[in-house]
Design a protein around this motif. Structure first.
Motif, PDB file in Angstrom:
ATOM      1  N   VAL A  67     -30.827 -46.111   6.411  1.00 52.85           N
ATOM      2  CA  VAL A  67     -30.168 -45.104   6.832  1.00 52.85           C
ATOM      3  C   VAL A  67     -28.790 -45.679   6.603  1.00 52.85           C
ATOM      4  O   VAL A  67     -28.183 -46.797   6.077  1.00 52.85           O
ATOM      5  CB  VAL A  67     -30.718 -44.541   7.593  1.00 52.85           C
ATOM      6  CG1 VAL A  67     -32.080 -43.653   8.076  1.00 52.85           C
ATOM      7  CG2 VAL A  67     -30.219 -45.732   9.299  1.00 52.85           C
TER       8      VAL A  67
ATOM      9  N   HIS B  63     -25.718 -41.883   9.927  1.00 53.74           N
ATOM     10  CA  HIS B  63     -26.595 -41.476  10.389  1.00 53.74           C
ATOM     11  C   HIS B  63     -27.038 -41.555  11.864  1.00 53.74           C
ATOM     12  O   HIS B  63     -27.457 -42.364  12.685  1.00 53.74           O
ATOM     13  CB  HIS B  63     -28.207 -41.794   9.231  1.00 53.74           C
ATOM     14  CG  HIS B  63     -29.209 -41.563   9.143  1.00 53.74           C
ATOM     15  ND1 HIS B  63     -30.040 -40.641  10.171  1.00 53.74           N
ATOM     16  CD2 HIS B  63     -29.420 -39.787   7.956  1.00 53.74           C
ATOM     17  CE1 HIS B  63     -31.114 -39.809   9.781  1.00 53.74           C
ATOM     18  NE2 HIS B  63     -30.168 -39.843   8.211  1.00 53.74           N
TER      19      HIS B  63
ATOM     20  N   LEU C 225     -34.452 -32.826   5.686  1.00 46.29           N
ATOM     21  CA  LEU C 225     -34.420 -34.810   5.294  1.00 46.29           C
ATOM     22  C   LEU C 225     -34.344 -35.196   3.573  1.00 46.29           C
ATOM     23  O   LEU C 225     -35.685 -34.832   3.094  1.00 46.29           O
ATOM     24  CB  LEU C 225     -34.861 -35.820   6.636  1.00 46.29           C
ATOM     25  CG  LEU C 225     -34.076 -36.180   8.106  1.00 46.29           C
ATOM     26  CD1 LEU C 225     -33.876 -34.994   8.599  1.00 46.29           C
ATOM     27  CD2 LEU C 225     -34.622 -36.991   8.379  1.00 46.29           C
TER      28      LEU C 225
ATOM     29  N   GLY D 154     -23.847 -40.994   3.259  1.00 50.85           N
ATOM     30  CA  GLY D 154     -24.329 -39.824   4.070  1.00 50.85           C
ATOM     31  C   GLY D 154     -24.650 -38.574   3.202  1.00 50.85           C
ATOM     32  O   GLY D 154     -25.031 -37.735   3.731  1.00 50.85           O
TER      33      GLY D 154
ATOM     34  N   ASP E  88     -30.622 -39.194   3.699  1.00 53.12           N
ATOM     35  CA  ASP E  88     -31.404 -39.109   4.838  1.00 53.12           C
ATOM     36  C   ASP E  88     -31.415 -40.662   4.975  1.00 53.12           C
ATOM     37  O   ASP E  88     -30.889 -41.584   5.398  1.00 53.12           O
ATOM     38  CB  ASP E  88     -31.973 -37.979   5.868  1.00 53.12           C
ATOM     39  CG  ASP E  88     -31.271 -37.163   6.273  1.00 53.12           C
ATOM     40  OD1 ASP E  88     -30.161 -36.797   6.781  1.00 53.12           O
ATOM     41  OD2 ASP E  88     -31.551 -36.023   5.328  1.00 53.12           O
TER      42      ASP E  88
END
Length: 301
Positions: free
Chosen positions: A108, A112, A131, A175, A178
């Motif tokens: 990630v 996150h 997600l 970002g 996910d």
């Protein structure tokens, strides 16, 4: 008279973008392969459509030993179950040797909210489909890894497809998605640099290079395992004698102790074979992934 390779460079097609796992593997091995063939080996990236166009370009090339392709399990064994292809991998390509297998890291971005694999699963279960999972296309290891997790009760992820792992990493760090089930060699530098956070590894055992990262299996999903294998193939019209020359050179190059260590240090597991063993392996993998595709209801988009 024994056949020999023509006196010109070898073109090694990698059907994925520069900077991805396949590209890293090919560019690591190419100089050693060139030394053993006494020819230049030029790595050529031909990305797109989960490796199919680049692989098909090699199918259509002359079978004289001067064009080879980095073959990955997706285009060779998964995609035949999902799309109408312009070639038959088992008929139109000549296996040379398996080369490596590659674990995946569940990664990630640095900001996150998931701090562990358990956190990620909890989010996916509480927000089914919200997600996003970056992958390199339909039938890729990233998509299959997410589908396998969902089948085992880990929550449903929405797949976002990219032309390769490198652009997916850029969006992950920003970002915009996910998670990625990313091939470990491609993710490792940014994990070590703190730009990505590894939550789990998809092999049955932890990696000695990242001993602090737990396996998916020990994180609540016993039996979960997925990795990517890669090998080298030539056009199907390549004579067996030429295939044998390429096989001897590749096996020697990859198994040379210094090269094995270089690959291991990048989280590649070396695994070579005869052409016949590789052909049998492709057939078995095609059957196995056909079952996975059917059981998970996967389909081309």
């Amino acid at each position: 008279m024994a056949q020999e390779l023509p006196q010109r460079p070898i073109r090694w097609v990698v059907p994925y973008p520069a900077g991805g796992t396949g590209d890293i593997a090919a560019r690591t091995v190419a100089p050693a392969l060139a030394e053993r063939l006494n020819r230049s080996v030029v790595v050529e990236n031909r990305p797109g459509a989960n490796g199919l166009p680049g692989t098909e370009a090699v199918v259509r090339s002359p079978g004289d030993g001067t064009t080879i392709v980095l073959g990955v399990f997706g285009p060779l064994t998964v995609m035949p179950h999902l799309v109408r292809m312009g070639f038959d991998p088992q008929r139109d390509l000549a296996p040379v040797s398996t080369m490596i297998s590659v674990p995946a890291l569940v990664v990630v971005g640095p900001n996150h909210p998931a701090r562990s694999f358990g956190d990620l699963v909890a989010l996916a279960r509480s927000r089914p489909g919200d997600l996003t999972n970056g992958s390199v296309g339909v039938g890729s290891s990233g998509q299959l890894a997410g589908a396998l997790l969902a089948t085992m009760g880990g929550g449903r992820l929405t797949t976002v497809n990219y032309s390769g792992g490198a652009p997916a990493q850029v969006d992950l760090m920003a970002g915009r998605i996910d998670v990625i089930f990313d091939n470990a060699p491609a993710a490792l530098p940014r994990v070590r640099g703190g730009q990505l956070r590894a939550l789990a590894i998809t092999t049955p055992q932890r990696s000695a290079l990242l001993p602090e990262v737990p396996t998916v299996a020990e994180s609540g999903f016993p039996g979960y395992e997925i990795s990517t294998w890669m090998g080298v193939l030539a056009p199907g019209s390549t004579p067996p004698e030429i295939v044998a020359i390429l096989n001897r050179a590749l096996v020697a190059a990859v198994n040379e102790p210094t090269m094995r260590q270089r690959l291991t240090d990048q989280m590649f597991d070396v695994a070579t074979s005869t052409p016949q063993e590789f052909a049998r392996y492709i057939a078995a993998e095609t059957e196995k992934w056909g079952r996975v595709v059917r059981e998970n209801g996967l389909r081309a988009e």
